[in-house]
Design a protein around this motif. Structure first.
Motif, PDB file in Angstrom:
ATOM      1  N   LEU A  93      39.728  41.513  40.241  1.00  0.00           N
ATOM      2  CA  LEU A  93      39.418  40.550  41.291  1.00  0.00           C
ATOM      3  C   LEU A  93      39.671  41.065  42.706  1.00  0.00           C
ATOM      4  CD1 LEU A  93      40.711  37.184  39.747  1.00  0.00           C
ATOM      5  CD2 LEU A  93      38.437  38.203  39.626  1.00  0.00           C
ATOM      6  N   LEU A  94      40.536  42.071  42.820  1.00  0.00           N
ATOM      7  CA  LEU A  94      40.884  42.568  44.158  1.00  0.00           C
ATOM      8  C   LEU A  94      40.448  44.007  44.409  1.00  0.00           C
ATOM      9  CD1 LEU A  94      44.455  40.991  44.470  1.00  0.00           C
ATOM     10  CD2 LEU A  94      42.362  40.198  45.578  1.00  0.00           C
ATOM     11  N   GLN A  95      39.743  44.569  43.452  1.00  0.00           N
ATOM     12  CA  GLN A  95      39.199  45.938  43.576  1.00  0.00           C
ATOM     13  C   GLN A  95      40.253  47.018  43.840  1.00  0.00           C
ATOM     14  OE1 GLN A  95      37.261  43.744  46.305  1.00  0.00           O
ATOM     15  NE2 GLN A  95      36.674  42.764  44.383  1.00  0.00           N
ATOM     16  N   VAL A  96      41.474  46.790  43.325  1.00  0.00           N
ATOM     17  CA  VAL A  96      42.497  47.833  43.423  1.00  0.00           C
ATOM     18  C   VAL A  96      42.151  48.901  42.389  1.00  0.00           C
ATOM     19  CG1 VAL A  96      44.936  48.394  43.180  1.00  0.00           C
ATOM     20  CG2 VAL A  96      44.247  46.205  44.190  1.00  0.00           C
ATOM     21  N   SER A  97      42.103  50.150  42.824  1.00  0.00           N
ATOM     22  CA  SER A  97      41.662  51.210  41.913  1.00  0.00           C
ATOM     23  C   SER A  97      42.752  51.565  40.907  1.00  0.00           C
ATOM     24  CB  SER A  97      41.269  52.456  42.702  1.00  0.00           C
ATOM     25  OG  SER A  97      42.412  53.151  43.158  1.00  0.00           O
ATOM     26  N   GLU A  98      42.320  51.932  39.724  1.00  0.00           N
ATOM     27  CA  GLU A  98      43.268  52.334  38.681  1.00  0.00           C
ATOM     28  C   GLU A  98      44.013  53.591  39.086  1.00  0.00           C
ATOM     29  OE1 GLU A  98      43.466  52.712  33.821  1.00  0.00           O
ATOM     30  OE2 GLU A  98      41.567  52.288  34.822  1.00  0.00           O
ATOM     31  N   ASP A  99      43.345  54.477  39.792  1.00  0.00           N
ATOM     32  CA  ASP A  99      43.990  55.714  40.248  1.00  0.00           C
ATOM     33  C   ASP A  99      45.162  55.398  41.185  1.00  0.00           C
ATOM     34  OD1 ASP A  99      42.266  57.274  38.816  1.00  0.00           O
ATOM     35  OD2 ASP A  99      40.956  57.756  40.521  1.00  0.00           O
ATOM     36  N   THR A 100      44.971  54.434  42.090  1.00  0.00           N
ATOM     37  CA  THR A 100      46.039  54.050  43.015  1.00  0.00           C
ATOM     38  C   THR A 100      47.214  53.456  42.257  1.00  0.00           C
ATOM     39  OG1 THR A 100      44.404  53.603  44.740  1.00  0.00           O
ATOM     40  CG2 THR A 100      46.599  52.678  45.060  1.00  0.00           C
ATOM     41  N   LEU A 101      46.909  52.597  41.287  1.00  0.00           N
ATOM     42  CA  LEU A 101      47.980  51.988  40.494  1.00  0.00           C
ATOM     43  C   LEU A 101      48.746  53.038  39.706  1.00  0.00           C
ATOM     44  CD1 LEU A 101      46.060  48.833  39.263  1.00  0.00           C
ATOM     45  CD2 LEU A 101      48.174  48.800  40.608  1.00  0.00           C
ATOM     46  N   ASN A 102      48.030  53.985  39.112  1.00  0.00           N
ATOM     47  CA  ASN A 102      48.687  55.014  38.298  1.00  0.00           C
ATOM     48  C   ASN A 102      49.506  55.969  39.155  1.00  0.00           C
ATOM     49  OD1 ASN A 102      47.595  54.015  35.933  1.00  0.00           O
ATOM     50  ND2 ASN A 102      45.794  55.351  36.003  1.00  0.00           N
ATOM     51  N   LYS A 103      49.001  56.290  40.328  1.00  0.00           N
ATOM     52  CA  LYS A 103      49.664  57.275  41.176  1.00  0.00           C
ATOM     53  C   LYS A 103      50.863  56.692  41.920  1.00  0.00           C
ATOM     54  CE  LYS A 103      48.707  60.748  44.737  1.00  0.00           C
ATOM     55  NZ  LYS A 103      47.658  61.353  45.611  1.00  0.00           N
ATOM     56  N   PHE A 104      50.732  55.465  42.430  1.00  0.00           N
ATOM     57  CA  PHE A 104      51.765  54.896  43.299  1.00  0.00           C
ATOM     58  C   PHE A 104      52.518  53.714  42.684  1.00  0.00           C
ATOM     59  CE2 PHE A 104      48.513  56.749  46.113  1.00  0.00           C
ATOM     60  CZ  PHE A 104      49.279  57.667  46.807  1.00  0.00           C
ATOM     61  N   GLY A 105      51.947  53.104  41.658  1.00  0.00           N
ATOM     62  CA  GLY A 105      52.567  51.926  41.059  1.00  0.00           C
ATOM     63  C   GLY A 105      52.142  50.651  41.774  1.00  0.00           C
ATOM     64  N   ALA A 106      52.268  49.519  41.073  1.00  0.00           N
ATOM     65  CA  ALA A 106      51.819  48.236  41.639  1.00  0.00           C
ATOM     66  C   ALA A 106      52.599  47.854  42.890  1.00  0.00           C
ATOM     67  CB  ALA A 106      51.932  47.139  40.588  1.00  0.00           C
ATOM     68  N   VAL A 107      53.874  48.236  42.943  1.00  0.00           N
ATOM     69  CA  VAL A 107      54.701  47.912  44.113  1.00  0.00           C
ATOM     70  C   VAL A 107      54.688  49.118  45.043  1.00  0.00           C
ATOM     71  CG1 VAL A 107      56.982  47.198  44.910  1.00  0.00           C
ATOM     72  CG2 VAL A 107      56.128  46.405  42.699  1.00  0.00           C
ATOM     73  N   SER A 108      53.698  49.150  45.914  1.00  0.00           N
ATOM     74  CA  SER A 108      53.541  50.280  46.824  1.00  0.00           C
ATOM     75  C   SER A 108      52.704  49.872  48.031  1.00  0.00           C
ATOM     76  CB  SER A 108      52.845  51.451  46.112  1.00  0.00           C
ATOM     77  OG  SER A 108      51.527  51.083  45.712  1.00  0.00           O
ATOM     78  N   GLU A 109      52.839  50.624  49.087  1.00  0.00           N
ATOM     79  CA  GLU A 109      52.068  50.365  50.294  1.00  0.00           C
ATOM     80  C   GLU A 109      50.580  50.532  50.028  1.00  0.00           C
ATOM     81  OE1 GLU A 109      52.176  51.642  55.019  1.00  0.00           O
ATOM     82  OE2 GLU A 109      52.802  53.109  53.494  1.00  0.00           O
ATOM     83  N   GLU A 110      50.258  51.562  49.240  1.00  0.00           N
ATOM     84  CA  GLU A 110      48.844  51.842  48.957  1.00  0.00           C
ATOM     85  C   GLU A 110      48.176  50.675  48.225  1.00  0.00           C
ATOM     86  OE1 GLU A 110      50.997  55.463  49.831  1.00  0.00           O
ATOM     87  OE2 GLU A 110      51.373  53.839  48.409  1.00  0.00           O
ATOM     88  N   VAL A 111      48.897  50.077  47.289  1.00  0.00           N
ATOM     89  CA  VAL A 111      48.317  48.986  46.511  1.00  0.00           C
ATOM     90  C   VAL A 111      48.133  47.729  47.365  1.00  0.00           C
ATOM     91  CG1 VAL A 111      48.819  47.314  44.667  1.00  0.00           C
ATOM     92  CG2 VAL A 111      48.957  49.764  44.202  1.00  0.00           C
ATOM     93  N   VAL A 112      49.144  47.367  48.190  1.00  0.00           N
ATOM     94  CA  VAL A 112      48.966  46.143  48.989  1.00  0.00           C
ATOM     95  C   VAL A 112      47.862  46.313  50.024  1.00  0.00           C
ATOM     96  CG1 VAL A 112      51.258  45.163  48.617  1.00  0.00           C
ATOM     97  CG2 VAL A 112      50.897  46.738  50.542  1.00  0.00           C
ATOM     98  N   LYS A 113      47.623  47.548  50.479  1.00  0.00           N
ATOM     99  CA  LYS A 113      46.495  47.779  51.386  1.00  0.00           C
ATOM    100  C   LYS A 113      45.175  47.491  50.682  1.00  0.00           C
ATOM    101  CE  LYS A 113      48.300  51.199  54.689  1.00  0.00           C
ATOM    102  NZ  LYS A 113      48.159  52.601  55.171  1.00  0.00           N
ATOM    103  N   GLU A 114      45.068  47.948  49.440  1.00  0.00           N
ATOM    104  CA  GLU A 114      43.841  47.687  48.688  1.00  0.00           C
ATOM    105  C   GLU A 114      43.732  46.220  48.306  1.00  0.00           C
ATOM    106  OE1 GLU A 114      42.922  50.381  45.531  1.00  0.00           O
ATOM    107  OE2 GLU A 114      43.408  52.163  46.719  1.00  0.00           O
ATOM    108  N   MET A 115      44.866  45.580  48.024  1.00  0.00           N
ATOM    109  CA  MET A 115      44.860  44.153  47.710  1.00  0.00           C
ATOM    110  C   MET A 115      44.368  43.324  48.888  1.00  0.00           C
ATOM    111  SD  MET A 115      48.462  43.695  45.602  1.00  0.00           S
ATOM    112  CE  MET A 115      48.363  41.894  45.553  1.00  0.00           C
ATOM    113  N   VAL A 116      44.843  43.659  50.091  1.00  0.00           N
ATOM    114  CA  VAL A 116      44.477  42.857  51.261  1.00  0.00           C
ATOM    115  C   VAL A 116      42.995  43.045  51.601  1.00  0.00           C
ATOM    116  CG1 VAL A 116      44.995  44.431  53.199  1.00  0.00           C
ATOM    117  CG2 VAL A 116      45.495  42.001  53.422  1.00  0.00           C
ATOM    118  N   ASN A 117      42.492  44.276  51.410  1.00  0.00           N
ATOM    119  CA  ASN A 117      41.063  44.508  51.608  1.00  0.00           C
ATOM    120  C   ASN A 117      40.244  43.803  50.532  1.00  0.00           C
ATOM    121  OD1 ASN A 117      40.719  46.054  53.991  1.00  0.00           O
ATOM    122  ND2 ASN A 117      41.480  47.890  52.950  1.00  0.00           N
ATOM    123  N   GLY A 118      40.768  43.835  49.295  1.00  0.00           N
ATOM    124  CA  GLY A 118      40.078  43.166  48.191  1.00  0.00           C
ATOM    125  C   GLY A 118      39.979  41.675  48.398  1.00  0.00           C
ATOM    126  N   ALA A 119      41.041  41.080  48.942  1.00  0.00           N
ATOM    127  CA  ALA A 119      41.016  39.637  49.211  1.00  0.00           C
ATOM    128  C   ALA A 119      39.966  39.307  50.264  1.00  0.00           C
ATOM    129  CB  ALA A 119      42.397  39.171  49.670  1.00  0.00           C
TER     130      ALA A 119
END
Length: 411
Positions: free
Chosen positions: A314-340
């Motif tokens: 639903l938020l277009q967070v990439s699997e690569d970002t999740l695997n590399k940085f983990g769900a609790v990371s700056e990279e993921v919330v950036k993708e989450m906010v763009n996805g929203a």
């Protein structure tokens, strides 16, 4: 004029019912010049009620009581007050007629309901309760006033607003009390106190300052007391204006508005839309935003993405970002906010992902670690929370930080 509040009921002391009455009463009384100096909660026990009443009557001019006026055996307040004032209960036809009106077409009259028409005989003015069966008792003795009201919040509020406060204002000559509350960001309480030392030291004697810290902000309440309300208003505003010279843009608001109202006004003024993407806050940010009347003008919706699958789908967070940085990371919330913003088609968004606790933490990312992001168009700001204050406060801090970050990116 000093007031004490006494709330009665075992349920208040075991946490089964939260005492919201005292806070509401304190605010309303302060608005008309009365100062509440103490709030006491006691059990439904005669000796404890008598002790609390006696102590309060020796300290203040006005004692306000709520609770213990129902029809059941544990409701002993009016019997106890008769003992304190040395009087007895008598049947009131006026109150009985009111009870019959309240119960009409709802409940068949029974002996317990009828017993509520028993009222104190001496030292007491009985006030009918237009929204309930328990009447209000206004006692006066030796220049002191004690008012006993129902504990049901809506009944108490109606009787306070329509009967008790007007009578208190007529009974006592009041001075003026003026409050002004400023919301400050980017300052811990101690650092703010240091920054304001010189200004605070020169405040006039009639003006007092209170620090009211919350997660991410500090509210500064200026209170002026005097005989002339216009003069007090002018003096408080004059002193409050000096805060802008000292703190600049860190003064967020001067109307004691909650953060959700502040950002809501900014969005509404600019005709911007907002969405949220929430993990550890579980929709708390959206709940705060939608608590504001008229928020439909700017708030479009929320995605509560607790699992990685929802973050991806639903938020277009990439699997690569999740695997590399983990769900609790700056990279993921950036993708989450763009996805929203993309999914819900909004101008702005906030996102949070973290470990609220009490479990789930690791050595690398301990409990309390939360990443927050806010975006307006292509501009994204992020913030990292790291200290664990317990699950509830971790969520509250993340919510406030998200709203503060949104305010910052909009500025």
């Amino acid at each position: 004029m000093f007031v004490e509040i006494i709330t009665i009921g075992d349920e208040l002391l075991i946490g089964q019912v939260i005492d919201t009455n005292s806070a509401w009463m304190g605010k309303e009384l302060n608005n008309v010049g009365f100062e509440v100096i103490r709030v006491t909660s006691v059990r439904d026990r005669e000796d404890e009620i008598l002790e609390a009443v006696d102590a309060a009557m020796k300290r203040v001019d006005v004692v306000l009581m709520t609770g213990g006026l129902g029809p059941t055996k544990d409701d002993i307040t009016k019997y106890t007050l008769c003992k304190y004032f040395g009087t007895e209960l008598v049947f009131s036809e006026m109150v009985f007629e009111n009870i019959k009106r309240i119960l009409a077409n709802r409940i068949t009259m029974n002996p317990l309901n009828k017993a509520q028409a028993l009222v104190p005989k001496d030292y007491c003015t009985v006030i009918n309760n237009r929204v309930g069966t328990a009447s209000v008792s206004w006692f006066e003795k030796n220049g002191k006033v004690l008012v006993s009201m129902p504990g049901v919040p809506q009944e108490m509020k109606t009787n306070m607003s329509e009967e008790v406060i007007p009578r208190l204002c007529a009974r006592f000559k009041m001075g003026a009390i003026v409050h002004k509350t400023y919301t400050v960001k980017n300052y811990p309480e101690s650092a703010l106190a240091i920054a304001l030392t010189d200004w605070e030291d020169q405040l006039p004697e009639c003006i007092k300052l209170a620090y009211l810290p919350k997660s991410g902000i500090v509210r500064l309440r200026l209170t002026g007391r005097g005989n002339n309300e216009d003069e007090m208003n002018s003096l408080v505003l004059k002193e409050g204006a000096k805060l802008y010279d000292i703190l600049g843009e860190n003064v967020l608001d001067e109307n004691d508005s909650p953060l959700e109202e502040i950002v809501g006004s900014m969005l509404k003024e600019r005709s911007l839309t907002l969405s949220t993407a929430e993990s550890c806050t579980g929709g708390n940010i959206a709940a705060r935003i939608t608590s504001v009347s008229g928020c439909s003008a700017y708030f479009k919706g929320s995605v509560v993405a607790y699992s990685n699958e929802i973050k991806k789908e639903l938020l277009q967070v990439s699997e690569d970002t999740l695997n590399k940085f983990g769900a609790v990371s700056e990279e993921v919330v950036k993708e989450m906010v763009n996805g929203a913003m993309n999914s819900l088609k909004t101008d702005c968004a906030v996102a949070v992902s973290g470990i609220a606790g009490p479990d789930g933490g690791t050595a690398e990312k301990p409990v309390g670690t939360v990443w927050v992001a806010a975006a307006y168009g292509k501009t994204i700001l992020t913030l990292k929370q790291e200290v664990d204050f317990g699950r509830e406060l971790n969520v509250e801090r993340a919510t406030n930080n998200a709203l503060l970050l949104l305010q910052k990116v909009l500025k």
